[in-house]
Design a protein around this motif. Structure first.
Motif, PDB file in Angstrom:
ATOM      1  N   ARG A   5       1.456   6.295  -6.979  1.00 53.95           N
ATOM      2  CA  ARG A   5       0.273   6.998  -7.492  1.00 53.95           C
ATOM      3  C   ARG A   5       0.232   8.473  -7.132  1.00 53.95           C
ATOM      4  NH1 ARG A   5      -4.707   3.700  -5.519  1.00 53.95           N
ATOM      5  NH2 ARG A   5      -5.817   5.578  -6.134  1.00 53.95           N
ATOM      6  N   HIS A   6       0.689   8.802  -5.911  1.00 49.31           N
ATOM      7  CA  HIS A   6       0.435  10.162  -5.426  1.00 49.31           C
ATOM      8  C   HIS A   6       1.667  11.034  -5.223  1.00 49.31           C
ATOM      9  CE1 HIS A   6      -3.515   8.503  -4.570  1.00 49.31           C
ATOM     10  NE2 HIS A   6      -3.040   7.712  -3.645  1.00 49.31           N
ATOM     11  N   SER A   7       2.875  10.449  -5.102  1.00 49.85           N
ATOM     12  CA  SER A   7       3.968  11.257  -4.530  1.00 49.85           C
ATOM     13  C   SER A   7       4.846  11.983  -5.550  1.00 49.85           C
ATOM     14  CB  SER A   7       4.866  10.373  -3.666  1.00 49.85           C
ATOM     15  OG  SER A   7       5.771   9.650  -4.473  1.00 49.85           O
ATOM     16  N   ASP A  13       9.532   8.055   0.883  1.00 54.69           N
ATOM     17  CA  ASP A  13       9.657   8.569  -0.484  1.00 54.69           C
ATOM     18  C   ASP A  13      10.043  10.036  -0.424  1.00 54.69           C
ATOM     19  OD1 ASP A  13       7.365  10.471  -0.847  1.00 54.69           O
ATOM     20  OD2 ASP A  13       6.150   8.686  -0.457  1.00 54.69           O
ATOM     21  N   GLU A  41       0.833  -1.208   0.000  1.00 57.18           N
ATOM     22  CA  GLU A  41       0.000   0.000   0.000  1.00 57.18           C
ATOM     23  C   GLU A  41       0.869   1.260   0.000  1.00 57.18           C
ATOM     24  OE1 GLU A  41      -3.237   0.376  -0.411  1.00 57.18           O
ATOM     25  OE2 GLU A  41      -3.045   2.544  -0.217  1.00 57.18           O
ATOM     26  N   LYS A  81      -6.128  14.234   5.487  1.00 56.03           N
ATOM     27  CA  LYS A  81      -6.584  13.035   4.756  1.00 56.03           C
ATOM     28  C   LYS A  81      -7.275  12.068   5.694  1.00 56.03           C
ATOM     29  CE  LYS A  81      -4.969  14.099   0.759  1.00 56.03           C
ATOM     30  NZ  LYS A  81      -5.837  14.444  -0.341  1.00 56.03           N
ATOM     31  N   GLY A 107      -6.847   3.244   2.015  1.00 53.15           N
ATOM     32  CA  GLY A 107      -5.498   2.651   1.990  1.00 53.15           C
ATOM     33  C   GLY A 107      -4.755   2.827   3.305  1.00 53.15           C
ATOM     34  N   LEU A 108      -4.615   4.084   3.741  1.00 47.93           N
ATOM     35  CA  LEU A 108      -3.865   4.364   4.969  1.00 47.93           C
ATOM     36  C   LEU A 108      -4.583   3.756   6.179  1.00 47.93           C
ATOM     37  CD1 LEU A 108      -2.957   8.103   4.285  1.00 47.93           C
ATOM     38  CD2 LEU A 108      -1.446   6.126   4.088  1.00 47.93           C
ATOM     39  N   ASN A 119       0.898   3.923  -2.981  1.00 49.07           N
ATOM     40  CA  ASN A 119       0.636   5.344  -2.727  1.00 49.07           C
ATOM     41  C   ASN A 119       1.769   6.221  -3.254  1.00 49.07           C
ATOM     42  OD1 ASN A 119      -1.833   5.021  -1.579  1.00 49.07           O
ATOM     43  ND2 ASN A 119      -1.130   5.219   0.535  1.00 49.07           N
ATOM     44  N   ALA A 120       3.006   5.783  -2.990  1.00 46.52           N
ATOM     45  CA  ALA A 120       4.152   6.580  -3.447  1.00 46.52           C
ATOM     46  C   ALA A 120       4.129   6.693  -4.973  1.00 46.52           C
ATOM     47  CB  ALA A 120       5.459   5.949  -2.962  1.00 46.52           C
ATOM     48  N   THR A 171       7.358  11.520   2.352  1.00 45.23           N
ATOM     49  CA  THR A 171       6.529  10.785   3.312  1.00 45.23           C
ATOM     50  C   THR A 171       7.356   9.687   3.970  1.00 45.23           C
ATOM     51  OG1 THR A 171       4.551  11.232   2.009  1.00 45.23           O
ATOM     52  CG2 THR A 171       4.437   9.354   3.507  1.00 45.23           C
ATOM     53  N   HIS A 203     -10.654   7.710   1.972  1.00 47.42           N
ATOM     54  CA  HIS A 203      -9.659   6.815   1.378  1.00 47.42           C
ATOM     55  C   HIS A 203      -9.407   5.676   2.366  1.00 47.42           C
ATOM     56  CE1 HIS A 203      -8.538   9.949  -1.559  1.00 47.42           C
ATOM     57  NE2 HIS A 203      -8.828  10.746  -0.556  1.00 47.42           N
ATOM     58  N   GLY A 249       4.691  14.831  -0.658  1.00 50.14           N
ATOM     59  CA  GLY A 249       4.138  14.810   0.702  1.00 50.14           C
ATOM     60  C   GLY A 249       2.675  15.195   0.739  1.00 50.14           C
ATOM     61  N   PHE A 250       2.054  15.071   1.910  1.00 50.66           N
ATOM     62  CA  PHE A 250       0.636  15.424   2.045  1.00 50.66           C
ATOM     63  C   PHE A 250       0.306  15.697   3.506  1.00 50.66           C
ATOM     64  CE2 PHE A 250      -1.249  11.451   3.794  1.00 50.66           C
ATOM     65  CZ  PHE A 250      -0.144  10.614   3.691  1.00 50.66           C
TER      66      PHE A 250
END
Ligand SMILES: Nc1ncnc2c1ncn2[C@@H]1O[C@H](COP(=O)(O)OP(=O)(O)O)[C@@H](O)[C@H]1O
Ligand SMILES: [Mg+2]
Length: 367
Positions: A289-291, A313, A282, A323, A331-332, A286-287, A356, A329, A317-318
């Protein structure tokens, strides 16, 4: 003050004093308050009566023949049934050390002789009330622990059922739907090979398009069922499975992926390995898809007591709190739940523009 657990039951008090006069005086005061009194003349008799009657409270003189109050109190506190039973000690202070000695022996309170009836009544009632509260608190704590364990066991079963359901779905997808589409494809191929006349060419072109669609559907089903299958942890082991996944990420994304391992995952329960795998999966997904990160570092450390996992990564960041609050979401949240189920700890640290960091520690025992 009231006794919540059983309002009709009269509290029983064991009074230990070698002076008859004092015992009688205490009896008179407390019987007035609807309490049942048992009398002992010295410590060893008090101990015996304590075991026989299980009183709600003990009032005890310090200075008594045979066994003194301090020793009798310590012994009462030493037996499991004596744990919640308050002992109120009294004596005529001589050396000045009596109070200290009484509390050290486990007394809940102390009064000086000569006894003041009003003081005695209020102290006894207060101690009985506190005892009720303590028993209730312990019971609630026990109930809470049991509920937590029940929920934990149930959640673990749900997670296991979820993994099994994925296996079943993957198999059905691959075997049943895959088989049907393969048969369809073969039939279409036969049809195609039979269309040789010039007037059939237009329909043949359509057929080839349909064939291509079926091929695409077959490829998609294969990929989906592969992705749904659980990692072959039992066959390849955790490290090889993770290494495969990370290599695949490096090849398909051009991100630099580093993998550091200390120690080795010997004899870890499959459930723990699955949790580690799913969490890393996961975090990496995430890294990717999003980072927009250029590099990912995965660290694993195995010791006899715990497994440490971190995924870093260097991406955008977020805002973790934001979130988490949104909660749309999974996942986390899923990572956190999996780790909590095994009594582990997870830390997610991320700052906009500074990448992150996810850190997980799971105990090997109790997991
Ligand atoms: N490594 C990361 N870098 C940047 N943003 C992230 C990272 N991990 C998670 N996020 C953010 O947190 C959100 C929640 O992640 P997650 O719970 O896994 O849900 P999902 O991946 O399905 O969106 C993501 O949508 C993304 O905005
Ligand atoms: Mg995700």
């Amino acid at each position: 003050m009231s006794f919540k657990s059983d309002a009709t039951r009269k509290p029983m008090i064991l009074v230990a004093d070698d002076q008859r006069m004092t015992r009688h005086m205490i009896r008179r005061i407390l019987e007035h308050d609807e309490m049942i009194i048992q009398e002992a003349q010295e410590g060893s008799e008090a101990l015996r009566m304590f075991k026989e009657f299980s009183p709600d409270m003990v009032l005890m003189d310090i200075v008594m023949p045979v066994m003194d109050g301090l020793e009798a109190c310590a012994r009462i506190k030493g037996v499991p049934e004596g744990r919640y039973v308050p002992v109120l000690m009294f004596t005529a202070p001589e050396s000045g050390k009596e109070i200290d000695l009484a509390f050290r022996a486990g007394a809940a309170d102390f009064i000086s002789k000569p006894l003041n009836p009003e003081e005695l009544r209020h102290r006894v009632k207060r101690l009985l009330y506190l005892r009720e509260l303590e028993i209730e608190r312990e019971k609630n704590e026990k109930d809470l622990k049991e509920s937590f364990l029940r929920i934990q066991t149930l959640s673990r079963k749900v997670l296991q059922a979820y993994e099994e359901e994925r296996i079943r779905l993957a198999r059905e997808l691959h075997d049943e739907l895959g088989m049907t589409l393969t048969t369809l494809k073969l039939n279409l191929q036969i049809l195609n090979s039979e269309m040789i006349l010039p007037r059939e060419m237009k329909r043949k072109e359509n057929l080839i398009d349909i064939l291509q669609l079926v091929e695409d559907a077959l490829a998609a089903i294969r990929a989906k069922s592969m992705a749904m299958r659980p990692p072959p942890l039992a066959d390849l082991g955790l490290l090889a499975v993770l290494e495969n996944m990370l290599q695949h990420v490096e090849m398909s994304t051009h991100m630099k992926v580093q993998f550091h391992v200390e120690g080795s995952p010997d004899n870890l329960p499959l459930e723990l390995e699955t949790t580690i795998y799913r969490c890393v999966q996961e975090a990496i997904t995430n890294a990717v898809r999003h980072s927009s990160a250029k590099a990912i570092t995965v660290k694993l450390k195995f010791s006899d007591e715990e497994v440490f996992v971190s995924v870093d990564d260097n991406g955008i960041g977020f805002n973790v709190a934001e979130k988490r609050q949104k909660g749309d979401h999974v996942g986390l949240k899923g990572m956190e739940e999996r780790v909590n189920l095994l009594n582990g700890k997870i830390l997610i640290k991320s700052h906009k523009g500074r990448g992150t960091h996810i850190q997980i520690i799971i105990p090997v025992i109790n997991s």
